[in-house]
Design an enzyme around this catalytic site. Structure first.
Site, short mmCIF file in Angstrom:
data_model
loop_
_atom_site.label_atom_id
_atom_site.label_comp_id
_atom_site.label_asym_id
_atom_site.label_seq_id
_atom_site.Cartn_x
_atom_site.Cartn_y
_atom_site.Cartn_z
N GLU A 243 0.88 -1.18 0.00
CA GLU A 243 0.00 0.00 0.00
C GLU A 243 0.91 1.22 0.00
O GLU A 243 1.51 1.57 1.02
CB GLU A 243 -0.89 0.00 1.25
CG GLU A 243 -1.81 -1.21 1.35
CD GLU A 243 -2.92 -1.22 0.31
OE1 GLU A 243 -3.20 -0.16 -0.28
OE2 GLU A 243 -3.49 -2.30 0.06
N CYS A 278 -2.23 9.25 2.24
CA CYS A 278 -1.97 8.62 0.95
C CYS A 278 -3.07 8.95 -0.04
O CYS A 278 -2.81 9.23 -1.21
CB CYS A 278 -1.86 7.11 1.12
SG CYS A 278 -3.33 6.33 1.80
P1 NAD Z 1 8.62 5.01 4.34
O1 NAD Z 1 8.62 4.11 3.16
O2 NAD Z 1 9.76 5.94 4.54
O3 NAD Z 1 8.50 4.15 5.70
C1 NAD Z 1 7.47 3.22 5.89
C2 NAD Z 1 7.95 2.12 6.82
O4 NAD Z 1 8.97 1.36 6.16
C3 NAD Z 1 8.60 2.61 8.11
O5 NAD Z 1 8.23 1.76 9.16
C4 NAD Z 1 10.09 2.52 7.80
O6 NAD Z 1 10.89 2.41 8.96
C5 NAD Z 1 10.14 1.26 6.97
N1 NAD Z 1 11.26 1.14 6.04
C6 NAD Z 1 11.93 2.12 5.40
N2 NAD Z 1 12.87 1.58 4.58
C7 NAD Z 1 12.76 0.23 4.69
C8 NAD Z 1 13.46 -0.86 4.10
N3 NAD Z 1 14.45 -0.69 3.22
N4 NAD Z 1 13.09 -2.11 4.45
C9 NAD Z 1 12.09 -2.33 5.32
N5 NAD Z 1 11.41 -1.32 5.94
C10 NAD Z 1 11.74 -0.05 5.61
O7 NAD Z 1 7.23 5.80 4.27
P2 NAD Z 1 6.65 6.90 5.29
O8 NAD Z 1 7.36 8.19 5.11
O9 NAD Z 1 6.54 6.33 6.65
O10 NAD Z 1 5.15 7.03 4.73
C11 NAD Z 1 4.77 7.90 3.73
C12 NAD Z 1 4.38 7.17 2.46
O11 NAD Z 1 3.45 6.12 2.76
C13 NAD Z 1 3.68 8.08 1.49
O12 NAD Z 1 4.12 7.83 0.18
C14 NAD Z 1 2.21 7.69 1.65
O13 NAD Z 1 1.39 8.03 0.54
C15 NAD Z 1 2.33 6.22 1.88
N6 NAD Z 1 1.13 5.67 2.52
C16 NAD Z 1 0.33 4.82 1.78
C17 NAD Z 1 -0.86 4.34 2.33
C18 NAD Z 1 -1.77 3.42 1.54
O14 NAD Z 1 -2.66 2.81 2.12
N7 NAD Z 1 -1.61 3.31 0.22
C19 NAD Z 1 -1.22 4.70 3.63
C20 NAD Z 1 -0.38 5.55 4.34
C21 NAD Z 1 0.80 6.03 3.78
#
Ligand code: NAD
Length: 492
Positions: A243, A278
């Site tokens: 997601e 999102c």
């Molecule tokens: P992010 O990808 O930076 O982090 C998300 C999670 O992934 C965190 O827990 C982070 O610690 C972890 N993470 C980061 N790198 C990783 C790796 N290499 N391996 C494993 N885990 C890793 O995203 P964010 O800044 O927390 O969230 C914002 C993004 O999420 C935006 O693009 C937003 O649109 C999206 N989002 C999507 C939905 C949906 O339902 N489609 C819902 C909420 C947020």
């Protein structure tokens, strides 16, 4: 508030700490979480592996009821949990409390639907009997984003547990407090190893998804992290649910009424949680002749409704953004829009409590080309471009020209026509005369395609994502020998 990890039936309270500052008052800490290591992750996954067989074999009704009761008990005080979310994320407290209440409803919804959706289905005709059985994958690794911490984690944990999986969840280090408080309370009511929480950044996330103990990965976050996870999952052919981000367009058709209520829905569709959603409106397309009027209406409604201030103050409708880095990134984006000839309109009013907070004033930008990064990339902040069009076909082509494909919306006096137009938009979801929170439903599966992800959360599909189908077939005609295809008389 300090929160532990939860591993193998007990809290883990020793180790380094991840401090989380309050984005509205960065000199104050909202709390701390114990940071995990790759060893903690491995210990949690081994415990999950041990717990899974007994949990997966429990009768469905008993398991669903245990999860329902555990979550509802742990969610008994939405105001307390909401106050913590407001402190760590900066979203306004009423919105945060709403998030917690929504999870209660989600839990009730899945508890009511699970017996029907996860129970066996048997069909029989003259050729034989087919029994479809939903089987849990085993150990689910769940990783979530910070912007709606409690709902994002619950959207994974509730259906995955009800389906019979053991879950190890890593919340974002930017919002670990409220979600860990909730999940530890849930985990304490379930058998050891069934639900566990580990903390950390990308390194801990990578340790989690790359382990051979993991049978399914469920991830909510950005496309860069998703790419790393996809590569790791591909090496072991582990199924993934992604997601990811969006660049949702709101397509305002020429016949849309643009009355005050509609304009307010577009406004909050874009600026809710300071645009850090999102499924927020991230681009608006309006007919050229109506553009000036549209911007004026947005400004008028915003003056009444958008009030930037302390997230804990009930009068505030918008808080700060999540980090200093994001504040600077958004300031640079707005400056570059002005340099590119865009007209920047500031909306709403300021009631800022601490000048040091990560404030970004809600901003609407007109006159930008589609190729400007403020239009063609996900802004994830309170910054909205208004693009004008002359024909609907042209608008659709431009809307579909970005790589993101999460949500979208169509605004029209003719709702049937709007629904008929929806499949022409490249997205996994289209809101009609609504967008974002105003158009959400627990029953409507939500998710994107392309770089916005795969699969769905919410709705029946959100539950089905955590099991695979095992089929038992009892044929009535049993052919043998070399030519074993069963042929019935009416097969021709
Ligand atoms: P992010 O990808 O930076 O982090 C998300 C999670 O992934 C965190 O827990 C982070 O610690 C972890 N993470 C980061 N790198 C990783 C790796 N290499 N391996 C494993 N885990 C890793 O995203 P964010 O800044 O927390 O969230 C914002 C993004 O999420 C935006 O693009 C937003 O649109 C999206 N989002 C999507 C939905 C949906 O339902 N489609 C819902 C909420 C947020």
């Amino acid at each position: 508030m300090d929160v532990p990890m939860w591993i193998d039936g007990e809290p883990v309270e020793t180790g380094e700490w991840i401090a989380r500052e309050n984005p509205a008052r960065p000199r104050e800490f909202a709390g701390r979480a114990v940071a995990g290591t790759a060893q903690d992750v491995e210990r949690a996954l081994s415990a999950a592996r041990r717990a899974f067989p007994a949990w997966g074999q429990r009768p469905l009704g008993e398991r669903v009821e245990m999860v329902r009761v555990a979550f509802l008990d742990a969610l008994a005080e939405p105001a307390t949990i909401g106050t913590t979310i407001a402190a760590e994320v900066g979203k306004v407290r009423d919105d945060a409390i709403g998030e917690v209440r929504y999870v209660r409803q989600l839990c009730e919804y899945y508890a009511a639907e699970a017996p029907r959706l996860l129970g066996p289905i048997e069909t029989e005709d003259e050729r034989g009997r087919i029994r479809r059985m939903h089987r849990p994958f085993g150990v689910v690794a769940a990783i979530t984003a910070w912007n709606a911490p409690v709902i994002l984690a619950s959207l994974k944990a509730i259906p995955a547990l009800m389906a019979g999986n053991a879950v190890v969840l890593k919340p974002s280090p930017l919002a670990p407090l409220a979600v860990t408080g909730l999940l530890c309370a849930v985990a304490a009511r379930l058998p050891a190893g069934v639900l566990q929480v580990v903390h950390g950044d990308a390194e801990v996330g990578e340790a989690l998804v790359s382990s051979s103990h993991v049978d399914k990965i469920s991830f909510t976050g950005g496309v860069v992290a998703a790419g790393h996870i996809a590569r790791s999952a591909a090496a072991r052919l582990v199924p993934t649910l992604f997601e990811l981000g969006g660049n949702d367009a709101a397509l305002v058709l020429p016949d849309a009424s643009l009355d005050e209520a509609m304009v307010e829905r577009i406004l909050f569709g874009a600026y809710l949680n300071s645009g850090q959603v999102c499924m927020a409106v991230k681009r608006v397309f309006v007919p050229e002749q109506q553009a000036e009027d549209f911007v004026e209406r947005m400004r008028t409604v915003a003056a009444r409704t958008l009030r930037v201030g302390d997230p804990q103050d009930p009068a505030s409708t918008l808080g700060p953004v999540i980090t200093r880095k994001d504040q600077r990134r958004l300031e640079r984006l707005i400056a570059s829009a002005e340099e590119a000839g865009g007209v920047v309109h500031r909306l709403g009013t300021d009631h800022i409590v601490d000048e040091d907070g990560y404030w970004v004033h809600p901003t609407l930008v007109t006159g930008l080309p589609d190729a400007h990064s403020l239009v063609c990339e996900e802004q994830f902040g309170p910054v909205l471009p208004v693009q004008t069009y002359t024909t609907v076909d042209e608008a659709i082509e431009r809307i579909n020209a970005v790589p993101h494909a999460l949500g979208s919306s169509v605004w029209s006096a003719d709702e049937e026509a709007a629904v008929a137009l929806a499949p022409r938009l490249r997205a996994g979801f289209t809101f009609i005369n609504s967008h974002n929170r105003s158009g959400m439903s627990l029953r409507a599966p939500f998710g994107g395609v392309g770089i916005s992800g795969n699969g769905k959360e919410f709705g029946p599909e959100g539950l089905a994502s955590y099991s695979y189908l095992h089929v038992a077939h009892t044929p009535h005609e049993r052919a043998g020998g070399a030519n074993a295809y069963p042929v019935l008389p009416d097969d021709g």
